[in-house]
Motif scaffolding. Structure first.
Motif, PDB file in Angstrom:
ATOM      1  N   THR A  43      17.621  -8.083  -0.776  1.00  0.00           N
ATOM      2  CA  THR A  43      18.458  -6.835  -1.211  1.00  0.00           C
ATOM      3  C   THR A  43      18.146  -6.207  -2.662  1.00  0.00           C
ATOM      4  O   THR A  43      18.184  -5.157  -2.951  1.00  0.00           O
ATOM      5  CB  THR A  43      19.972  -7.059  -1.292  1.00  0.00           C
ATOM      6  N   LEU A  44      17.420  -7.191  -3.206  1.00  0.00           N
ATOM      7  CA  LEU A  44      16.542  -6.758  -4.458  1.00  0.00           C
ATOM      8  C   LEU A  44      15.721  -5.519  -4.321  1.00  0.00           C
ATOM      9  O   LEU A  44      15.761  -4.891  -5.195  1.00  0.00           O
ATOM     10  CB  LEU A  44      16.023  -7.899  -5.174  1.00  0.00           C
ATOM     11  N   TYR A  48      16.310  -2.404  -6.740  1.00  0.00           N
ATOM     12  CA  TYR A  48      15.097  -1.834  -7.591  1.00  0.00           C
ATOM     13  C   TYR A  48      14.238  -0.745  -7.017  1.00  0.00           C
ATOM     14  O   TYR A  48      13.500  -0.087  -7.778  1.00  0.00           O
ATOM     15  CB  TYR A  48      14.209  -2.955  -8.166  1.00  0.00           C
ATOM     16  N   ALA A  49      14.695  -0.230  -6.098  1.00  0.00           N
ATOM     17  CA  ALA A  49      14.147   1.084  -5.439  1.00  0.00           C
ATOM     18  C   ALA A  49      12.595   0.870  -5.192  1.00  0.00           C
ATOM     19  O   ALA A  49      11.833   1.684  -5.397  1.00  0.00           O
ATOM     20  CB  ALA A  49      14.446   2.206  -6.156  1.00  0.00           C
ATOM     21  N   LYS A  62       8.253 -16.805  -1.568  1.00  0.00           N
ATOM     22  CA  LYS A  62       7.477 -16.721  -2.451  1.00  0.00           C
ATOM     23  C   LYS A  62       6.513 -15.523  -2.671  1.00  0.00           C
ATOM     24  O   LYS A  62       6.540 -14.910  -3.769  1.00  0.00           O
ATOM     25  CB  LYS A  62       6.352 -17.944  -2.479  1.00  0.00           C
ATOM     26  N   ARG A  63       6.162 -14.969  -1.319  1.00  0.00           N
ATOM     27  CA  ARG A  63       5.381 -13.710  -1.439  1.00  0.00           C
ATOM     28  C   ARG A  63       6.149 -12.595  -1.681  1.00  0.00           C
ATOM     29  O   ARG A  63       5.483 -11.522  -2.388  1.00  0.00           O
ATOM     30  CB  ARG A  63       4.514 -13.868  -0.130  1.00  0.00           C
ATOM     31  N   ARG A  64       7.219 -12.529  -1.192  1.00  0.00           N
ATOM     32  CA  ARG A  64       8.111 -11.449  -1.241  1.00  0.00           C
ATOM     33  C   ARG A  64       8.497 -11.338  -2.791  1.00  0.00           C
ATOM     34  O   ARG A  64       8.505 -10.251  -3.351  1.00  0.00           O
ATOM     35  CB  ARG A  64       9.537 -11.654  -0.339  1.00  0.00           C
ATOM     36  N   ALA A  65       8.829 -12.276  -3.201  1.00  0.00           N
ATOM     37  CA  ALA A  65       9.313 -12.705  -4.714  1.00  0.00           C
ATOM     38  C   ALA A  65       8.388 -11.930  -5.770  1.00  0.00           C
ATOM     39  O   ALA A  65       8.429 -11.192  -6.844  1.00  0.00           O
ATOM     40  CB  ALA A  65       9.832 -13.899  -5.303  1.00  0.00           C
ATOM     41  N   GLU A  66       6.870 -12.489  -5.465  1.00  0.00           N
ATOM     42  CA  GLU A  66       5.928 -12.073  -6.188  1.00  0.00           C
ATOM     43  C   GLU A  66       5.531 -10.528  -6.011  1.00  0.00           C
ATOM     44  O   GLU A  66       5.291  -9.974  -7.189  1.00  0.00           O
ATOM     45  CB  GLU A  66       4.518 -13.045  -5.821  1.00  0.00           C
ATOM     46  N   TYR A  67       5.582 -10.159  -5.078  1.00  0.00           N
ATOM     47  CA  TYR A  67       5.292  -8.626  -4.592  1.00  0.00           C
ATOM     48  C   TYR A  67       6.207  -7.838  -5.257  1.00  0.00           C
ATOM     49  O   TYR A  67       5.912  -6.912  -5.971  1.00  0.00           O
ATOM     50  CB  TYR A  67       5.288  -8.308  -3.220  1.00  0.00           C
ATOM     51  N   LEU A  68       7.542  -8.107  -5.267  1.00  0.00           N
ATOM     52  CA  LEU A  68       8.827  -7.355  -5.771  1.00  0.00           C
ATOM     53  C   LEU A  68       8.559  -7.121  -7.477  1.00  0.00           C
ATOM     54  O   LEU A  68       8.743  -6.383  -7.972  1.00  0.00           O
ATOM     55  CB  LEU A  68      10.148  -7.926  -5.411  1.00  0.00           C
TER      56      LEU A  68
END
Length: 237
Positions: A43-44, A48-49, A62-68
């Motif tokens: 949902t972040l 953060y649009a 891990k990959r999703r958090a780094e990308y975001l």
């Protein structure tokens, strides 16, 4: 290397956000983010649009958090310059910058960094952030540094493994800087470290092969590095 202007946070995921300019090259702005992937939620992206790209559907947390974190850093930089477009991704996963802008992104498991500059500045930008792992550096040095480079790095006024990581990271930054111009893959052997100045925190790379008409063999590029705890950050511009 960094001249900080503002500090903020978006807890619990984004624990620290530092924004400013690059002292040796003031045309470049940066955003350095510390994040906690344990606090990551899909949902972040909405909060953060940041558009959620299709290739992340099969990726782990891990990959999703780094990308975001990296894309949000770029978004903050662009918004600060009154540009409200997002950084998208090409088929090869390289970032696609809004018209009139260029930049670079990098991340570790808990840090992300983004840099941008106006395209009219004529800069080729590459940024990289790495975590120091001395044993890994010793085990893999032959992959990214020739015997001559290893001797040069062993003689500088830094712990050998730190110098190795600076060289590795600088070559990663070089690839990011030149890939949009060159348009094809090239490996670590395409450039050699010919100078590392620990006083000015500059590293000079020389191309060992012609990569494009504008990047002939023998061309030299200047990079900069910063040490922050266990992190090494390098920049090519």
């Amino acid at each position: 290397m960094f001249t900080s202007f503002t500090h903020s946070a978006r807890p619990p995921f984004l624990s620290h956000i530092d924004m400013g300019s690059i002292a040796p090259v003031p045309d470049i702005c940066y955003c350095h983010i510390a994040f906690d992937r344990r606090a990551y939620q899909d949902t972040l992206f909405t909060r953060y649009a940041i558009p959620f790209p299709p290739n992340l559907h099969s990726a782990g947390v891990k990959r999703r958090a780094e990308y975001l974190a990296a894309r949000y850093g770029a978004k903050l930089l662009l918004q600060n310059q009154q540009c409200y477009a997002n950084v998208s991704s090409a088929a090869d996963r390289s970032p696609v910058w809004p018209a009139g802008w260029c930049g670079s992104l990098s991340h570790t498991h808990d840090h992300a960094i983004a840099i941008i500059a106006r395209r009219r500045a004529g800069l080729a930008l590459g940024i990289d952030i790495e975590v120091l792992a001395p044993e890994t550096m010793r085990e893999t040095v032959d992959i990214f540094a020739s015997p001559q480079e290893q001797a040069l790095l062993a003689g500088c006024d830094l712990p050998y493994e730190t110098a190795l990581l600076i060289a590795f990271s600088a070559k990663e930054s070089l690839y990011k800087a030149l890939y949009p111009e060159v348009g094809h893959y090239f490996d670590f052997a395409a450039a050699r470290v010919c100078h590392l100045d620990t006083f000015t925190q500059r590293i000079t790379l020389q191309l060992t092969q012609t990569l494009a008409a504008s990047r002939p063999q023998g061309s030299q590029l200047t990079g900069y590095y910063a040490l922050a705890g266990d992190n090494v950050i390098t920049l090519i511009a």
